[in-house]
Design a protein around this motif. Structure first.
Motif, PDB file in Angstrom:
ATOM      1  N   VAL A 113       0.843  -1.195   0.000  1.00  0.00           N
ATOM      2  CA  VAL A 113       0.000   0.000   0.000  1.00  0.00           C
ATOM      3  C   VAL A 113       0.878   1.244   0.000  1.00  0.00           C
ATOM      4  O   VAL A 113       1.651   1.466   0.937  1.00  0.00           O
ATOM      5  CB  VAL A 113      -0.928   0.009   1.238  1.00  0.00           C
ATOM      6  CG1 VAL A 113      -1.804   1.253   1.224  1.00  0.00           C
ATOM      7  CG2 VAL A 113      -1.774  -1.259   1.300  1.00  0.00           C
ATOM      8  N   LEU A 114       0.767   2.035  -1.050  1.00  0.00           N
ATOM      9  CA  LEU A 114       1.548   3.274  -1.151  1.00  0.00           C
ATOM     10  C   LEU A 114       0.825   4.414  -0.437  1.00  0.00           C
ATOM     11  O   LEU A 114      -0.405   4.550  -0.551  1.00  0.00           O
ATOM     12  CB  LEU A 114       1.753   3.651  -2.618  1.00  0.00           C
ATOM     13  CG  LEU A 114       2.959   3.031  -3.312  1.00  0.00           C
ATOM     14  CD1 LEU A 114       2.800   3.092  -4.821  1.00  0.00           C
ATOM     15  CD2 LEU A 114       4.241   3.739  -2.891  1.00  0.00           C
ATOM     16  N   THR A 115       1.586   5.230   0.287  1.00  0.00           N
ATOM     17  CA  THR A 115       1.002   6.374   0.973  1.00  0.00           C
ATOM     18  C   THR A 115       2.019   7.505   1.072  1.00  0.00           C
ATOM     19  O   THR A 115       3.211   7.259   1.240  1.00  0.00           O
ATOM     20  CB  THR A 115       0.510   5.982   2.382  1.00  0.00           C
ATOM     21  OG1 THR A 115       0.045   7.152   3.049  1.00  0.00           O
ATOM     22  CG2 THR A 115       1.606   5.346   3.214  1.00  0.00           C
ATOM     23  N   GLU A 116       1.516   8.732   0.966  1.00  0.00           N
ATOM     24  CA  GLU A 116       2.410   9.889   1.163  1.00  0.00           C
ATOM     25  C   GLU A 116       2.019  10.673   2.404  1.00  0.00           C
ATOM     26  O   GLU A 116       2.656  11.652   2.757  1.00  0.00           O
ATOM     27  CB  GLU A 116       2.415  10.791  -0.073  1.00  0.00           C
ATOM     28  CG  GLU A 116       1.074  11.332  -0.474  1.00  0.00           C
ATOM     29  CD  GLU A 116       1.140  12.132  -1.769  1.00  0.00           C
ATOM     30  OE1 GLU A 116       2.260  12.509  -2.165  1.00  0.00           O
ATOM     31  OE2 GLU A 116       0.081  12.378  -2.366  1.00  0.00           O
ATOM     32  N   GLU A 117       0.956  10.237   3.085  1.00  0.00           N
ATOM     33  CA  GLU A 117       0.522  10.891   4.324  1.00  0.00           C
ATOM     34  C   GLU A 117       1.094  10.110   5.518  1.00  0.00           C
ATOM     35  O   GLU A 117       2.065   9.386   5.379  1.00  0.00           O
ATOM     36  CB  GLU A 117      -1.002  10.939   4.367  1.00  0.00           C
ATOM     37  CG  GLU A 117      -1.643  11.565   3.128  1.00  0.00           C
ATOM     38  CD  GLU A 117      -1.236  13.010   2.889  1.00  0.00           C
ATOM     39  OE1 GLU A 117      -0.856  13.691   3.866  1.00  0.00           O
ATOM     40  OE2 GLU A 117      -1.281  13.460   1.718  1.00  0.00           O
ATOM     41  N   ASN A 118       0.456  10.232   6.672  1.00  0.00           N
ATOM     42  CA  ASN A 118       0.877   9.477   7.857  1.00  0.00           C
ATOM     43  C   ASN A 118       0.762   7.984   7.553  1.00  0.00           C
ATOM     44  O   ASN A 118      -0.336   7.484   7.277  1.00  0.00           O
ATOM     45  CB  ASN A 118      -0.029   9.843   9.037  1.00  0.00           C
ATOM     46  CG  ASN A 118       0.369   9.131  10.314  1.00  0.00           C
ATOM     47  OD1 ASN A 118       1.166   8.189  10.317  1.00  0.00           O
ATOM     48  ND2 ASN A 118      -0.203   9.568  11.419  1.00  0.00           N
ATOM     49  N   PRO A 119       1.867   7.243   7.556  1.00  0.00           N
ATOM     50  CA  PRO A 119       1.805   5.826   7.171  1.00  0.00           C
ATOM     51  C   PRO A 119       0.901   4.981   8.065  1.00  0.00           C
ATOM     52  O   PRO A 119       0.395   3.944   7.629  1.00  0.00           O
ATOM     53  CB  PRO A 119       3.261   5.363   7.251  1.00  0.00           C
ATOM     54  CG  PRO A 119       3.968   6.379   8.079  1.00  0.00           C
ATOM     55  CD  PRO A 119       3.244   7.658   7.884  1.00  0.00           C
ATOM     56  N   LEU A 120       0.668   5.438   9.290  1.00  0.00           N
ATOM     57  CA  LEU A 120      -0.203   4.680  10.190  1.00  0.00           C
ATOM     58  C   LEU A 120      -1.644   4.669   9.677  1.00  0.00           C
ATOM     59  O   LEU A 120      -2.418   3.755   9.978  1.00  0.00           O
ATOM     60  CB  LEU A 120      -0.152   5.260  11.605  1.00  0.00           C
ATOM     61  CG  LEU A 120       1.223   5.245  12.286  1.00  0.00           C
ATOM     62  CD1 LEU A 120       1.113   5.778  13.713  1.00  0.00           C
ATOM     63  CD2 LEU A 120       1.822   3.838  12.296  1.00  0.00           C
ATOM     64  N   ASP A 121      -2.002   5.674   8.861  1.00  0.00           N
ATOM     65  CA  ASP A 121      -3.358   5.730   8.303  1.00  0.00           C
ATOM     66  C   ASP A 121      -3.594   4.645   7.250  1.00  0.00           C
ATOM     67  O   ASP A 121      -4.733   4.416   6.842  1.00  0.00           O
ATOM     68  CB  ASP A 121      -3.611   7.105   7.666  1.00  0.00           C
ATOM     69  CG  ASP A 121      -3.649   8.222   8.703  1.00  0.00           C
ATOM     70  OD1 ASP A 121      -3.833   7.908   9.898  1.00  0.00           O
ATOM     71  OD2 ASP A 121      -3.489   9.391   8.316  1.00  0.00           O
ATOM     72  N   ALA A 122      -2.509   3.996   6.819  1.00  0.00           N
ATOM     73  CA  ALA A 122      -2.632   2.935   5.801  1.00  0.00           C
ATOM     74  C   ALA A 122      -2.788   1.545   6.426  1.00  0.00           C
ATOM     75  O   ALA A 122      -3.007   0.559   5.711  1.00  0.00           O
ATOM     76  CB  ALA A 122      -1.410   2.955   4.885  1.00  0.00           C
ATOM     77  N   ILE A 123      -2.695   1.466   7.747  1.00  0.00           N
ATOM     78  CA  ILE A 123      -2.720   0.154   8.400  1.00  0.00           C
ATOM     79  C   ILE A 123      -4.037  -0.581   8.157  1.00  0.00           C
ATOM     80  O   ILE A 123      -4.044  -1.773   7.813  1.00  0.00           O
ATOM     81  CB  ILE A 123      -2.439   0.294   9.919  1.00  0.00           C
ATOM     82  CG1 ILE A 123      -0.956   0.616  10.135  1.00  0.00           C
ATOM     83  CG2 ILE A 123      -2.809  -0.984  10.659  1.00  0.00           C
ATOM     84  CD1 ILE A 123      -0.588   0.876  11.592  1.00  0.00           C
ATOM     85  N   ALA A 124      -5.172   0.113   8.324  1.00  0.00           N
ATOM     86  CA  ALA A 124      -6.480  -0.537   8.169  1.00  0.00           C
ATOM     87  C   ALA A 124      -6.638  -1.097   6.761  1.00  0.00           C
ATOM     88  O   ALA A 124      -7.074  -2.250   6.576  1.00  0.00           O
ATOM     89  CB  ALA A 124      -7.596   0.448   8.487  1.00  0.00           C
ATOM     90  N   THR A 125      -6.249  -0.307   5.757  1.00  0.00           N
ATOM     91  CA  THR A 125      -6.337  -0.773   4.367  1.00  0.00           C
ATOM     92  C   THR A 125      -5.364  -1.918   4.135  1.00  0.00           C
ATOM     93  O   THR A 125      -5.696  -2.899   3.463  1.00  0.00           O
ATOM     94  CB  THR A 125      -6.049   0.390   3.397  1.00  0.00           C
ATOM     95  OG1 THR A 125      -7.070   1.382   3.560  1.00  0.00           O
ATOM     96  CG2 THR A 125      -6.037  -0.088   1.952  1.00  0.00           C
ATOM     97  N   GLY A 126      -4.171  -1.793   4.707  1.00  0.00           N
ATOM     98  CA  GLY A 126      -3.184  -2.867   4.574  1.00  0.00           C
ATOM     99  C   GLY A 126      -3.699  -4.189   5.105  1.00  0.00           C
ATOM    100  O   GLY A 126      -3.530  -5.243   4.487  1.00  0.00           O
ATOM    101  N   LYS A 127      -4.367  -4.136   6.251  1.00  0.00           N
ATOM    102  CA  LYS A 127      -4.915  -5.358   6.836  1.00  0.00           C
ATOM    103  C   LYS A 127      -6.048  -5.917   5.984  1.00  0.00           C
ATOM    104  O   LYS A 127      -6.153  -7.128   5.770  1.00  0.00           O
ATOM    105  CB  LYS A 127      -5.410  -5.081   8.260  1.00  0.00           C
ATOM    106  CG  LYS A 127      -4.292  -4.916   9.271  1.00  0.00           C
ATOM    107  CD  LYS A 127      -4.856  -4.752  10.670  1.00  0.00           C
ATOM    108  CE  LYS A 127      -3.739  -4.811  11.705  1.00  0.00           C
ATOM    109  NZ  LYS A 127      -4.258  -4.661  13.074  1.00  0.00           N
TER     110      LYS A 127
END
Length: 249
Positions: free
Chosen positions: A175-189
């Protein structure tokens, strides 16, 4: 006895910290080796292989005639002798386009054949509606002996990643992200992603630890300066996208 114990724990501390600092991240060639050859060209991919990368990242769009082509920008203007949106062109038309450095825009097919299972190919779904045709193309290569682990699918377009995951439950996704990487955790899971790929400037010791504790690898982009490469390596990232892959050796 007390002196020996102090020495023992001092050594443990030193080795633990050395292990963290000296952990060698994957060397990921960004758009091939774009610091040396025009990005996303066959020449750039070949240069990355020559520089002994662990992985090569390229970007894909779906064009008007149905082919998947490797290019980064939505429009051709800045990198070619032609103007317009790449998705509006047919393959026949794109073959006449000259990329800076006298290169041609390659198909994803051509890039896969060039990589030839020598390293993992990270395919970034840059354009919309790229998930299904990318999967269909990869299935052709599975029949030729490639495995799902020979590829990594990534995107900033999380809906494209969701479409891909619905079609294939096993291929590695990042999952690519340029914002706070912690915000990508839910999508990553949700996507059962193996990695979250953050912009290096958003990384801290705390969020790196948090991402790792959630089970994700961290492949960070795009780190080119030696001091910055050293800094993110010390944070403990698992992979670094770089335009100059030789700087990671």
């Amino acid at each position: 006895m007390k002196t020996k114990l102090i020495l023992f724990f001092t050594l443990v501390f030193v080795f633990q910290n050395c292990g963290k600092v000296n952990k060698k991240p994957l060397n990921i060639g960004h758009r091939g080796a774009m610091g040396h050859e025009t990005e996303n060209t066959i020449a750039s991919v070949k240069k990355a292989l020559e520089l002994n990368v662990d992985m090569i990242e390229v970007d894909v769009f779906l064009i008007k005639s149905g082919e998947l082509v490797v290019f980064h920008d939505e429009i051709l203007d800045s990198l070619t002798d032609t103007k317009g949106k790449i998705e509006d062109f047919t393959w026949e038309e794109l073959q006449k386009v000259v990329v800076k450095g006298n290169h041609q825009i390659p198909t994803l097919d051509e890039v896969i054949e060039t990589v030839d299972k020598l390293v993992v190919l990270n395919i970034e779904l840059k354009g919309k509606n790229t998930a299904q045709p990318t999967l269909e193309l990869l299935e052709k290569y599975y029949q030729k002996g490639w495995t799902k682990e020979d590829f990594l699918i990534s995107s900033f377009l999380w809906d494209e990643l969701e479409s891909f995951r619905k079609l294939d439950n096993e291929i590695p996704i990042a999952v690519l992200t340029e914002e706070n990487p912690l915000d990508a955790i839910a999508t990553g899971k949700k996507l059962k992603a193996v990695a979250i790929n953050p912009w290096w400037k958003t990384l801290t010791e705390e969020n790196v630890e948090a991402l790792h504790s959630e089970g994700f690898q961290i492949y960070t982009y795009t780190v080119n300066e030696p001091k910055d490469i050293k800094s993110v390596t010390e944070l403990g990232v698992d992979g670094i996208f770089c335009n100059f892959p030789e700087r990671l050796h």
